[in-house]
Design a protein around this motif. Structure first.
Motif, PDB file in Angstrom:
ATOM      1  N   TYR A  14       0.800  -1.225   0.000  1.00  0.00           N
ATOM      2  CA  TYR A  14       0.000   0.000   0.000  1.00  0.00           C
ATOM      3  C   TYR A  14       0.835   1.280   0.000  1.00  0.00           C
ATOM      4  O   TYR A  14       0.335   2.344   0.338  1.00  0.00           O
ATOM      5  CB  TYR A  14      -0.949  -0.009   1.198  1.00  0.00           C
ATOM      6  N   GLY A  15       2.084   1.172  -0.389  1.00  0.00           N
ATOM      7  CA  GLY A  15       2.939   2.352  -0.490  1.00  0.00           C
ATOM      8  C   GLY A  15       4.343   1.943  -0.862  1.00  0.00           C
ATOM      9  O   GLY A  15       4.726   0.771  -0.772  1.00  0.00           O
ATOM     10  N   ALA A  16       5.134   2.925  -1.336  1.00  0.00           N
ATOM     11  CA  ALA A  16       6.548   2.713  -1.659  1.00  0.00           C
ATOM     12  C   ALA A  16       6.751   1.614  -2.703  1.00  0.00           C
ATOM     13  O   ALA A  16       7.705   0.847  -2.642  1.00  0.00           O
ATOM     14  CB  ALA A  16       7.355   2.413  -0.397  1.00  0.00           C
ATOM     15  N   THR A  17       5.831   1.530  -3.676  1.00  0.00           N
ATOM     16  CA  THR A  17       6.035   0.663  -4.837  1.00  0.00           C
ATOM     17  C   THR A  17       6.189   1.569  -6.054  1.00  0.00           C
ATOM     18  O   THR A  17       5.284   2.347  -6.367  1.00  0.00           O
ATOM     19  CB  THR A  17       4.847  -0.295  -5.034  1.00  0.00           C
ATOM     20  N   GLY A  18       7.342   1.512  -6.700  1.00  0.00           N
ATOM     21  CA  GLY A  18       7.636   2.466  -7.765  1.00  0.00           C
ATOM     22  C   GLY A  18       7.928   3.846  -7.222  1.00  0.00           C
ATOM     23  O   GLY A  18       7.987   4.819  -7.967  1.00  0.00           O
TER      24      GLY A  18
END
Length: 460
Positions: A14-18
């Motif tokens: 739910y965060g910090a992907t890409g």
């Protein structure tokens, strides 16, 4: 014969992907719903999508049992009080320094957020009551201590070597282990112990901020010495935008040695950050987390964060008064990416003068003022004004708190014996994909770069 696989657990991203910022991972193991980090989005994503920070969580906060916090940087803790505001009432765990520093970070952020929310016509993300409740739910555990969180799940924290109190979180269940690295330190560092490497996880959730590049191996102390000498020669001002947590303390340590040992002239050094001043006091009280050399210097009587010429600047009036002090001088001010804080006032004042130098000593996220200046822009917008960039712009990558690509690969190699899959996150897309490719090529690992809101299953 029953050949159906048994589930170890799941991860929802739910965060910090890409993206480097906004770390927020939901791990479910044997019915326990566990969050690892709950951070703010910073830079371009936050600017373009206010909902990424102010909107509802993609899960029900009331349904979460436990939150583990890897360390106290804003992109890992910044939305925790909002999580409480929106209904979370479980337990929060971290190391003792992470809790202490997080409390300071929340207090500092509250006023800034209230002003920003008012300017943009938004409700504040959280209140002082939310901060107070957050800290009341927060418990501390030390590195290596086994924690039983129920449902046959064990947890241990290991030293990540990134900032004071930073931890990797290991979950164990039915004989298998999932390791969440948080951010991994660019070790060896001047202050902290090295990243630990004796774990044997089956599943790895890891950062990739510098997954596609290495740090300049040039001696950072010599580089800093040259920068200071150049500023002194030009009778200019050296501005160092610095994160209040870790980067400021490392810069102070380097300046302490350079000035006390006579490598650079004694000139005024202004630490213009009330938050950094408070966090530095936490460091002074936490020397048990330091490496052997730093401890030795302290035992021998050196206050490693204090030296002739250092002036601590607390009030706004004293900050403004720095403009009228004679050159040469050094100003260390937050924030590290120049997306707020007192440094932007100094940037507006000093960037148009070619005798001055802006020295970047940390990662600059896409969309931040620091990244724009680092990319070579000669005219930038600061506080609704167009400012000409005539000052020298320099970067010392050796101050980065993150491992470079080769060191990330080496870290995985050191613990790869049982790894079945690696989930590469907390990096720009190109950095994550490059690192995942290296892990596949070097170790034949199943290395994956998940997308936002992706759901994966891990099997025993």
């Amino acid at each position: 014969m029953d050949t159906e696989k048994k589930l170890f657990g799941t991860i929802d991203f739910y965060g910090a992907t890409g993206d480097v910022t906004g770390a927020n991972f939901l791990i479910t193991i044997n019915g326990k719903r566990i969050l690892v980090d709950c951070g703010l989005h910073q830079g371009e994503q936050a600017e373009n999508d206010q909902e990424s920070n102010f909107g509802s969580f993609p899960y029900d906060p009331e349904s979460i049992d436990i939150l583990f916090v890897t360390h106290a940087h804003t992109d890992h803790i910044g939305k925790i009080p909002k999580l409480i505001h929106d209904g979370f009432s479980g337990v929060i765990y971290s190391t003792p320094p992470t809790k202490e520093i997080s409390a300071l970070m929340f207090d500092d952020a509250l006023g800034l957020m209230e002003n920003e929310a008012k300017e943009k016509g938004l409700d504040p993300m959280y209140t002082q009551m939310d901060i107070d409740k957050t800290l009341s739910l927060w418990k501390v555990i030390s590195y290596h201590n086994h924690l039983d969180i129920g449902n046959n799940i064990g947890v241990k924290l290991f030293d990540a070597g990134h900032v004071l109190g930073s931890a990797m979180v290991e979950f164990s269940y039915e004989g298998k282990r999932l390791l969440c690295t948080g951010d991994l330190g660019n070790t060896p560092t001047t202050l902290l112990r090295n990243t630990e490497t004796f774990m044997e996880p089956n599943f790895l959730l890891m950062e990739s901020v510098y997954g596609d590049r290495n740090h300049n191996t040039e001696n950072r102390t010599k580089h800093l010495e040259r920068v200071i000498e150049n500023v002194v020669q030009k009778r200019g001002t050296l501005i160092i935008p610095s994160f209040s947590l870790e980067r400021t303390q490392e810069v102070l340590y380097e300046l302490n040695n350079l000035i006390e040992d006579g490598y650079v002239p004694r000139i005024p050094v202004y630490l213009d950050s009330p938050l950094a001043i408070k966090i530095t006091d936490v460091y002074r009280r936490s020397k048990e987390y330091f490496n052997t050399q730093a401890k030795k210097e302290i035992i021998e009587g050196d206050d490693i964060f204090q030296f002739p010429g250092l002036q601590l600047v607390d009030s706004t009036d004293d900050s403004k008064a720095i403009f009228h002090t004679p050159n040469p001088k050094i100003i260390i001010a937050g924030s590290g990416m120049m997306n707020g804080g007192r440094v932007i006032h100094h940037a507006r004042h000093y960037l148009p003068d070619p005798n001055n130098t802006l020295l970047l000593v940390g990662y600059q996220a896409i969309g931040t003022l620091g990244r724009v200046i680092q990319s070579g822009e000669k005219n930038v917008r600061i506080l609704r004004e167009t400012v000409s960039v005539e000052a020298t712009i320099d970067t010392i990558a050796g101050f980065s708190g993150h491992k470079g690509s080769d060191d990330l690969v080496s870290f995985v190699g050191s613990i790869a014996k049982k790894i079945e899959s690696v989930y590469v996150v907390m990096g720009e897309r190109s950095a994550s994909e490059f690192l995942a490719g290296r892990l596949r090529d070097n170790f034949a690992l199943n290395a994956i770069t998940p997308n936002e809101n992706e759901h994966v299953e891990l099997y025993l």
